[in-house]
Design an enzyme around this catalytic site. Structure first.
Site, mmCIF file in Angstrom:
data_model
loop_
_atom_site.group_PDB
_atom_site.id
_atom_site.type_symbol
_atom_site.label_atom_id
_atom_site.label_comp_id
_atom_site.label_asym_id
_atom_site.label_seq_id
_atom_site.Cartn_x
_atom_site.Cartn_y
_atom_site.Cartn_z
ATOM 1 N N LYS A 79 -6.227 -13.007 -7.932
ATOM 2 C CA LYS A 79 -7.499 -12.863 -7.237
ATOM 3 C C LYS A 79 -8.349 -11.745 -7.839
ATOM 4 O O LYS A 79 -7.804 -10.713 -8.248
ATOM 5 C CB LYS A 79 -7.161 -12.513 -5.776
ATOM 6 C CG LYS A 79 -8.212 -12.892 -4.777
ATOM 7 C CD LYS A 79 -7.739 -12.582 -3.370
ATOM 8 C CE LYS A 79 -8.649 -11.546 -2.765
ATOM 9 N NZ LYS A 79 -8.346 -11.166 -1.412
ATOM 10 N N LYS B 84 -11.236 -5.743 -5.599
ATOM 11 C CA LYS B 84 -12.148 -4.599 -5.535
ATOM 12 C C LYS B 84 -11.605 -3.419 -6.332
ATOM 13 O O LYS B 84 -12.346 -2.575 -6.776
ATOM 14 C CB LYS B 84 -12.258 -4.089 -4.082
ATOM 15 C CG LYS B 84 -13.014 -4.976 -3.141
ATOM 16 C CD LYS B 84 -13.463 -4.189 -1.918
ATOM 17 C CE LYS B 84 -12.621 -4.495 -0.700
ATOM 18 N NZ LYS B 84 -13.253 -4.089 0.568
ATOM 19 N N LYS C 124 0.827 -1.214 0.000
ATOM 20 C CA LYS C 124 0.000 0.000 0.000
ATOM 21 C C LYS C 124 0.860 1.263 0.000
ATOM 22 O O LYS C 124 0.493 2.272 -0.590
ATOM 23 C CB LYS C 124 -0.946 0.006 1.199
ATOM 24 C CG LYS C 124 -2.100 -0.973 1.042
ATOM 25 C CD LYS C 124 -3.187 -0.671 2.055
ATOM 26 C CE LYS C 124 -4.309 -1.686 1.945
ATOM 27 N NZ LYS C 124 -5.268 -1.566 3.055
#
Ligand code: TRP
Length: 334
Positions: A198, A201, A116
């Site tokens: 994966k 979002k 992040k």
């Protein structure tokens, strides 16, 4: 009475909007089953969400939408404690205390922090770094026995256990050491455009993820565009990640096994197959979306549920927090 013998389960989702069908199959749908086995606390982690920049009006809207979605998916607010993290101030209070027994080096080594920090290089704030400490506070406040976590949160649960053990060693037995709860059911759902990764979002490619809020046409279109391969056989195998992913999605929404799905589509072409997957997902989401919409039209009901949830949670959390405050020597009066 039943509650006294049940183990405590804790989980949370951030109200960052755009939940995918991967979040549904991998998390929320399992929570619905777990509410019968455990005393469950399900939170909307708004304090975690603000560690990256949020637009205030959207954060507010996403929080309510997520509450409605939880209920629409079958979380029963009479059975579990459904609440908003920031409504219970004990989370921030315990997180501060736990910050003082957590080392900067430990936080710098966290995989998600490094990812992040690279992604939001202009905003590497203290909250982003202390994110796992807040998560530890969430879990430890409720003396949770188990936490259902996906692979991406496993490291955070490990650090929660380390922090709890360290506190217990220094100040005496205070926190229960939580275990990861490995969910048996629910295949991992991959991206429709890059199925070895994966479904996310925050994927930049809008065709890669199917969102819980997508309408029927959008869902069908995304599945039509899903990447497969050129050999036109509908079987699950390692060298066919696209087809395997679609079979997994079909099976988990249809409630059948992958082998049954393979049999059903034997001899069919990819075009028909993709359409069937799209229709099946759209059919499954339609009643959830309708119920979510109905709930969102009744803000008074939602606010009431969340207020009750917060009250319940605060009661449980306060017990642990008071103990912690006493143990570390914060003066509480005579
Ligand atoms: N960090 C989690 C996520 O993004 C959400 C979360 C916050 C959580 N607190 C938690 C999950 C406590 C489990 C337990 O998915």
């Amino acid at each position: 009475m039943e509650q006294a013998t049940q183990k405590v389960l804790y989980s949370a989702v951030q109200p960052s909007g755009n939940l995918t069908i991967g979040n549904y199959v991998g998390a929320i749908r399992n929570w619905v089953k777990l509410q019968h086995e455990f005393t469950c606390f399900y939170a909307i982690a708004d304090l975690h969400a603000i560690t990256v920049r949020q637009i205030p009006a959207e954060l507010r809207r996403h929080t309510l939408e997520l509450a409605a979605l939880y209920i629409a998916c079958g979380i029963d607010p009479e059975k579990c404690t459904l609440y908003v993290q920031s409504h219970v101030s004990a989370h921030a209070e315990l997180a501060w205390i736990l910050n003082t027994i957590t080392y900067v080096g430990e936080m710098e080594r966290m995989t998600q922090f490094k990812d992040k920090a690279a992604k939001h290089a202009e905003n590497v704030n203290m909250g982003l770094m202390a994110y796992p400490v807040l998560m530890a506070a969430d879990i430890l406040l409720y003396q949770a026995h188990v936490v259902p976590v996906g692979i991406d949160q496993r490291q955070h649960l490990e650090i929660t256990r380390d922090i709890a053990t360290r506190f217990n060693n220094r100040y005496g037995e205070t926190f229960r050491i939580p275990e990861a709860y490995i969910v048996k059911e629910g295949a991992k759902i991959g991206s429709l455009q890059d199925p070895v990764h994966k479904m996310s979002k925050s994927d930049e490619n809008p065709n890669a993820s199917v969102y819980m809020a997508d309408d029927r046409d959008t869902i069908i279109r995304k599945f039509k565009r899903a990447v497969t391969d050129s050999d036109n056989r509908i079987v699950a195998s390692e060298d066919k990640p696209g087809v395997t992913n679609l079979l997994n999605i079909y099976a988990s929404f249809k409630g059948c096994t992958v082998a049954e799905a393979e049999k059903e589509f034997e001899g069919k072409g990819y075009g028909d197959f993709k359409l069937a997957v799209g229709e099946t997902v759209a059919d499954a989401l339609a009643p959830i979306q309708a119920e979510q919409k109905r709930l969102l039209a009744d803000k008074a009901y939602l606010s009431e549920i969340l207020a009750r949830g917060a009250q319940n949670a605060a009661y449980a959390a306060r017990k642990t927090l008071s103990k912690v405050q006493r143990k570390i020597g914060l003066y509480r009066g005579e």
